[in-house]
Design a protein around this motif. Structure first.
Motif, PDB file in Angstrom:
ATOM      1  N   ALA A 169       0.824  -1.204   0.000  1.00 31.73           N
ATOM      2  CA  ALA A 169       0.000   0.000   0.000  1.00 31.73           C
ATOM      3  C   ALA A 169       0.860   1.257   0.000  1.00 31.73           C
ATOM      4  O   ALA A 169       0.580   2.228  -0.726  1.00 31.73           O
ATOM      5  CB  ALA A 169      -0.928  -0.015   1.212  1.00 31.73           C
ATOM      6  N   LEU A 170       1.911   1.263   0.802  1.00 28.36           N
ATOM      7  CA  LEU A 170       2.769   2.445   0.875  1.00 28.36           C
ATOM      8  C   LEU A 170       3.512   2.690  -0.432  1.00 28.36           C
ATOM      9  O   LEU A 170       3.611   3.821  -0.912  1.00 28.36           O
ATOM     10  CB  LEU A 170       3.764   2.284   2.028  1.00 28.36           C
ATOM     11  N   LEU A 171       4.028   1.624  -1.021  1.00 27.24           N
ATOM     12  CA  LEU A 171       4.812   1.777  -2.243  1.00 27.24           C
ATOM     13  C   LEU A 171       3.939   2.179  -3.425  1.00 27.24           C
ATOM     14  O   LEU A 171       4.406   2.855  -4.344  1.00 27.24           O
ATOM     15  CB  LEU A 171       5.547   0.471  -2.556  1.00 27.24           C
ATOM     16  N   ALA A 172       2.677   1.787  -3.415  1.00 27.02           N
ATOM     17  CA  ALA A 172       1.805   2.077  -4.557  1.00 27.02           C
ATOM     18  C   ALA A 172       1.217   3.476  -4.505  1.00 27.02           C
ATOM     19  O   ALA A 172       0.792   3.998  -5.543  1.00 27.02           O
ATOM     20  CB  ALA A 172       0.674   1.050  -4.614  1.00 27.02           C
ATOM     21  N   ARG A 173       1.207   4.108  -3.347  1.00 26.73           N
ATOM     22  CA  ARG A 173       0.481   5.367  -3.206  1.00 26.73           C
ATOM     23  C   ARG A 173       1.076   6.485  -4.048  1.00 26.73           C
ATOM     24  O   ARG A 173       0.354   7.256  -4.675  1.00 26.73           O
ATOM     25  CB  ARG A 173       0.415   5.776  -1.729  1.00 26.73           C
ATOM     26  N   GLY A 174       2.396   6.593  -4.053  1.00 25.62           N
ATOM     27  CA  GLY A 174       3.007   7.662  -4.829  1.00 25.62           C
ATOM     28  C   GLY A 174       2.714   7.520  -6.313  1.00 25.62           C
ATOM     29  O   GLY A 174       2.348   8.491  -6.996  1.00 25.62           O
ATOM     30  N   VAL A 175       2.845   6.283  -6.832  1.00 25.48           N
ATOM     31  CA  VAL A 175       2.559   6.028  -8.249  1.00 25.48           C
ATOM     32  C   VAL A 175       1.080   6.278  -8.543  1.00 25.48           C
ATOM     33  O   VAL A 175       0.721   6.887  -9.556  1.00 25.48           O
ATOM     34  CB  VAL A 175       2.949   4.584  -8.617  1.00 25.48           C
ATOM     35  N   ALA A 176       0.212   5.804  -7.642  1.00 27.57           N
ATOM     36  CA  ALA A 176      -1.223   5.972  -7.855  1.00 27.57           C
ATOM     37  C   ALA A 176      -1.612   7.448  -7.859  1.00 27.57           C
ATOM     38  O   ALA A 176      -2.418   7.883  -8.692  1.00 27.57           O
ATOM     39  CB  ALA A 176      -2.002   5.228  -6.768  1.00 27.57           C
ATOM     40  N   GLY A 177      -1.056   8.235  -6.942  1.00 25.44           N
ATOM     41  CA  GLY A 177      -1.383   9.657  -6.908  1.00 25.44           C
ATOM     42  C   GLY A 177      -0.962  10.365  -8.178  1.00 25.44           C
ATOM     43  O   GLY A 177      -1.708  11.192  -8.729  1.00 25.44           O
ATOM     44  N   THR A 178       0.236  10.058  -8.681  1.00 26.82           N
ATOM     45  CA  THR A 178       0.696  10.658  -9.934  1.00 26.82           C
ATOM     46  C   THR A 178      -0.193  10.240 -11.097  1.00 26.82           C
ATOM     47  O   THR A 178      -0.526  11.053 -11.975  1.00 26.82           O
ATOM     48  CB  THR A 178       2.148  10.245 -10.209  1.00 26.82           C
ATOM     49  N   CYS A 179      -0.599   8.969 -11.126  1.00 29.57           N
ATOM     50  CA  CYS A 179      -1.464   8.490 -12.204  1.00 29.57           C
ATOM     51  C   CYS A 179      -2.841   9.147 -12.164  1.00 29.57           C
ATOM     52  O   CYS A 179      -3.427   9.442 -13.212  1.00 29.57           O
ATOM     53  CB  CYS A 179      -1.612   6.967 -12.118  1.00 29.57           C
ATOM     54  N   VAL A 180      -3.366   9.390 -10.957  1.00 29.23           N
ATOM     55  CA  VAL A 180      -4.646  10.087 -10.850  1.00 29.23           C
ATOM     56  C   VAL A 180      -4.544  11.484 -11.434  1.00 29.23           C
ATOM     57  O   VAL A 180      -5.427  11.948 -12.175  1.00 29.23           O
ATOM     58  CB  VAL A 180      -5.115  10.138  -9.383  1.00 29.23           C
ATOM     59  N   ASP A 181      -3.457  12.196 -11.113  1.00 31.47           N
ATOM     60  CA  ASP A 181      -3.284  13.549 -11.641  1.00 31.47           C
ATOM     61  C   ASP A 181      -3.065  13.545 -13.153  1.00 31.47           C
ATOM     62  O   ASP A 181      -3.444  14.495 -13.843  1.00 31.47           O
ATOM     63  CB  ASP A 181      -2.090  14.223 -10.955  1.00 31.47           C
ATOM     64  N   ARG A 182      -2.463  12.491 -13.679  1.00 32.03           N
ATOM     65  CA  ARG A 182      -2.133  12.474 -15.108  1.00 32.03           C
ATOM     66  C   ARG A 182      -3.243  11.879 -15.968  1.00 32.03           C
ATOM     67  O   ARG A 182      -3.550  12.392 -17.043  1.00 32.03           O
ATOM     68  CB  ARG A 182      -0.842  11.681 -15.316  1.00 32.03           C
ATOM     69  N   PHE A 183      -3.853  10.788 -15.497  1.00 35.90           N
ATOM     70  CA  PHE A 183      -4.834  10.080 -16.317  1.00 35.90           C
ATOM     71  C   PHE A 183      -6.267  10.217 -15.795  1.00 35.90           C
ATOM     72  O   PHE A 183      -7.202   9.806 -16.492  1.00 35.90           O
ATOM     73  CB  PHE A 183      -4.476   8.593 -16.395  1.00 35.90           C
ATOM     74  N   GLY A 184      -6.448  10.733 -14.594  1.00 32.06           N
ATOM     75  CA  GLY A 184      -7.781  10.850 -14.031  1.00 32.06           C
ATOM     76  C   GLY A 184      -8.110   9.694 -13.109  1.00 32.06           C
ATOM     77  O   GLY A 184      -7.534   8.605 -13.203  1.00 32.06           O
ATOM     78  N   PRO A 185      -9.063   9.901 -12.189  1.00 31.76           N
ATOM     79  CA  PRO A 185      -9.373   8.865 -11.193  1.00 31.76           C
ATOM     80  C   PRO A 185     -10.112   7.662 -11.757  1.00 31.76           C
ATOM     81  O   PRO A 185     -10.079   6.589 -11.161  1.00 31.76           O
ATOM     82  CB  PRO A 185     -10.233   9.611 -10.172  1.00 31.76           C
ATOM     83  N   ARG A 186     -10.797   7.812 -12.893  1.00 33.92           N
ATOM     84  CA  ARG A 186     -11.614   6.708 -13.401  1.00 33.92           C
ATOM     85  C   ARG A 186     -10.767   5.479 -13.700  1.00 33.92           C
ATOM     86  O   ARG A 186     -11.067   4.363 -13.246  1.00 33.92           O
ATOM     87  CB  ARG A 186     -12.354   7.168 -14.658  1.00 33.92           C
ATOM     88  N   ARG A 187      -9.699   5.645 -14.466  1.00 32.50           N
ATOM     89  CA  ARG A 187      -8.872   4.504 -14.853  1.00 32.50           C
ATOM     90  C   ARG A 187      -8.159   3.899 -13.641  1.00 32.50           C
ATOM     91  O   ARG A 187      -8.076   2.672 -13.494  1.00 32.50           O
ATOM     92  CB  ARG A 187      -7.840   4.934 -15.882  1.00 32.50           C
ATOM     93  N   VAL A 188      -7.640   4.768 -12.780  1.00 30.13           N
ATOM     94  CA  VAL A 188      -6.899   4.277 -11.618  1.00 30.13           C
ATOM     95  C   VAL A 188      -7.816   3.463 -10.710  1.00 30.13           C
ATOM     96  O   VAL A 188      -7.432   2.386 -10.217  1.00 30.13           O
ATOM     97  CB  VAL A 188      -6.270   5.448 -10.844  1.00 30.13           C
ATOM     98  N   ALA A 189      -9.035   3.943 -10.483  1.00 29.58           N
ATOM     99  CA  ALA A 189      -9.963   3.223  -9.607  1.00 29.58           C
ATOM    100  C   ALA A 189     -10.324   1.861 -10.196  1.00 29.58           C
ATOM    101  O   ALA A 189     -10.334   0.848  -9.488  1.00 29.58           O
ATOM    102  CB  ALA A 189     -11.221   4.060  -9.384  1.00 29.58           C
ATOM    103  N   ALA A 190     -10.630   1.815 -11.484  1.00 33.67           N
ATOM    104  CA  ALA A 190     -11.036   0.557 -12.105  1.00 33.67           C
ATOM    105  C   ALA A 190      -9.919  -0.491 -12.035  1.00 33.67           C
ATOM    106  O   ALA A 190     -10.154  -1.648 -11.654  1.00 33.67           O
ATOM    107  CB  ALA A 190     -11.446   0.805 -13.558  1.00 33.67           C
ATOM    108  N   VAL A 191      -8.705  -0.098 -12.400  1.00 29.29           N
ATOM    109  CA  VAL A 191      -7.581  -1.031 -12.360  1.00 29.29           C
ATOM    110  C   VAL A 191      -7.307  -1.477 -10.926  1.00 29.29           C
ATOM    111  O   VAL A 191      -7.049  -2.666 -10.656  1.00 29.29           O
ATOM    112  CB  VAL A 191      -6.328  -0.379 -12.983  1.00 29.29           C
ATOM    113  N   SER A 192      -7.379  -0.554  -9.971  1.00 26.67           N
ATOM    114  CA  SER A 192      -7.035  -0.871  -8.582  1.00 26.67           C
ATOM    115  C   SER A 192      -8.044  -1.828  -7.954  1.00 26.67           C
ATOM    116  O   SER A 192      -7.664  -2.793  -7.278  1.00 26.67           O
ATOM    117  CB  SER A 192      -6.955   0.415  -7.767  1.00 26.67           C
ATOM    118  N   PHE A 193      -9.336  -1.575  -8.149  1.00 24.00           N
ATOM    119  CA  PHE A 193     -10.346  -2.468  -7.581  1.00 24.00           C
ATOM    120  C   PHE A 193     -10.243  -3.863  -8.193  1.00 24.00           C
ATOM    121  O   PHE A 193     -10.410  -4.870  -7.491  1.00 24.00           O
ATOM    122  CB  PHE A 193     -11.750  -1.887  -7.787  1.00 24.00           C
ATOM    123  N   ALA A 194      -9.974  -3.935  -9.493  1.00 28.63           N
ATOM    124  CA  ALA A 194      -9.805  -5.240 -10.127  1.00 28.63           C
ATOM    125  C   ALA A 194      -8.587  -5.962  -9.555  1.00 28.63           C
ATOM    126  O   ALA A 194      -8.617  -7.184  -9.330  1.00 28.63           O
ATOM    127  CB  ALA A 194      -9.665  -5.065 -11.641  1.00 28.63           C
TER     128      ALA A 194
END
Length: 482
Positions: free
Chosen positions: A331-356
């Protein structure tokens, strides 16, 4: 050679801006104080047996040490928005952190179960103000920029607490008595107050613009309503029958109070405790629903995993906590990458991939046996933690899409309540599923099969949240309005 028309017209994905150093300092300041609240929630759970023995009371009585804390915390959350407008964010943070410090010291000095329960309620009330206020202050300071990375920083305490809390609790009880579980909070609180006085801006309201009055009627409906709901759900978690009076009465009473609050607020929105008109924003409605449904599957597993390692694998509390560390690391290691991806690609894609990803990494636990090796389970936990770390960042940040600065406090409260209720419902549902399977099982293999059934439910509940991910904002327009 010319490019295809669509490729030539496609706009480049913008690079995220740098996070303001002032926002980083504020984040460190707020996280320092918040760690005391998050760790305290899980550390004390490990020590309930020791508390019952030392205070010469029953385990059912001493469980109120945790229950009173959680109920007071949930009851205080809706007040955070009004309190911020009344005192200012900096003053309210210092006051709440001071209250948590006082509650910690008093809890360490408690002389019997009743006094400890009362002092834990003081801690809970202070913590309930701090958690939504921390998010509000950072989102407002960010000014609508880099919300993904800001949320990645904000959610660090919630990632550390469930994983490191049991380990720290086990170490403290191994080396000292239960009072040190509360003395442990003092350095975090003291450092948090010192940093807040240095780094938080003085935002007290001006005399020319007096804050709105407290919605006393709304307060008397919503706070006891949410507390009653959580109490009823906690009774289910403890193994009580769903049809029992001490479960149904608080559940139905809580639902009635929350429904009355909702009807009154929608009829008279001006000056309401929480502005429910924010649900008109698709981002608020979809993010809150996703946080609620996400809590069902994501946090319900927090009940299953330590119990599996203890009841099926024969680990003690400390051993189970150590085996859960890979999930926290993921969880800790993924947060930085996830936050950058949300800012770059939007929350929709990040949420879908993460929940899956969380659902897929939960499936291996559905096939567990008493002889399954630790290494494959810890690998699955690491992957699950990585998905878990990203899964809540996307909706937690998307809830602020398109909101004005003055709407952020209410959005923070709405998202916090949604996630808290979702987690409690998820734990209650999985407790019933687990009780029907592993509760009556005899022998490690039969118990493992019961846990496998509960993990299938966990994966299914996580997948049920996937369609809501599509309702989150895309890459464009997911930031808040400065």
């Amino acid at each position: 050679m010319s490019l295809p028309r669509d490729a030539a017209a496609a706009p480049p994905v913008p690079e995220p801006e740098r996070v303001d150093p002032a926002v980083r300092r504020m984040a460190v300041t707020l996280i320092t104080g918040a760690l005391a609240v998050v760790f305290d929630t899980t550390i004390v759970t490990v020590g309930l047996d020791d508390l019952a023995a030392d205070l010469h009371t029953s385990l059912s009585t001493v469980q109120w040490v945790s229950t009173a804390y959680l109920l007071a915390l949930s009851a205080a959350v809706p007040v955070a928005g009004w309190a911020q407008s009344r005192f200012g964010g900096r003053r309210l943070w210092i006051m709440a952190l001071g209250g948590f410090l006082a509650g910690s010291v008093l809890s360490a000095l408690a002389w019997d179960a009743a006094s400890l329960i009362a002092f834990r309620a003081v801690q809970g009330a202070a913590g309930g103000l701090m958690m939504p206020l921390m998010v509000t202050l950072l989102v407002q300071a960010a000014g609508g920029r880099n919300i993904g990375r800001v949320m990645a920083v904000i959610t660090v305490p919630t990632a550390l607490g469930p994983v490191l809390g049991p380990v720290l609790g086990g170490l403290i009880l191994h080396q000292a008595d239960w009072r040190w579980m509360f003395y442990f909070n003092i350095p975090f609180c003291a450092a948090g107050v010192w940093l807040a006085r240095r780094n938080l801006p003085d935002d007290r309201p001006s005399a020319e613009e007096p804050p709105a009055g407290l919605d006393v009627v709304g307060l008397s409906l919503l706070c006891p309503g949410t507390a009653a709901l959580l109490y009823g759900l906690s009774r289910i978690q403890s193994g009580a029958d769903l049809a029992a009076a001490h479960v149904l009465v608080p559940l139905l009473g809580g639902l009635a109070l929350v429904a009355a609050f909702t009807a009154r607020t929608l009829a008279r929105p001006a000056g309401a405790l929480i502005d429910l008109r924010l649900f008109r924003h698709r981002a608020v409605a979809s993010s809150s629903a996703l946080l609620f449904l996400g809590g069902l599957g994501l946090y319900g597993a927090m009940l299953l995993l330590p119990l599996y390692f203890q009841q099926v694998r024969g680990q003690d509390a400390l051993g189970a906590g150590l085996l859960l560390i890979p999930q926290g690391l993921g969880a800790l290691l993924a947060r930085g990458v996830a936050g950058t991806c949300v800012d770059r690609f939007g929350p929709r894609r990040v949420a879908a991939v993460s929940f899956a990803l969380v659902a897929a990494a939960t499936v291996p636990f559905a096939f567990v046996t008493a002889r399954t090796g630790d290494v494959p389970l810890m690998a699955a936990l690491f992957v699950r933690g990585a998905g878990l770390g990203a899964a809540m960042i996307a909706p937690a940040g998307a809830v602020y899409a398109g909101l004005g600065r003055h709407e952020i406090p209410d959005a923070s409260i709405i998202s916090r309540v949604a996630q808290q209720l979702g987690g409690s419902v998820g734990i209650a549902v999985l407790a019933v599923v687990l009780q029907s399977g592993a509760g009556t099982a005899r022998g490690p293999e039969a118990q493992a099969a019961g846990y496998g059934h509960a993990f299938w439910w966990t994966a299914a509940l996580t997948l049920a949240a996937l369609p809501l991910c599509l309702a989150l904002p895309g890459r464009r327009g997911h930031n808040v309005d400065p």
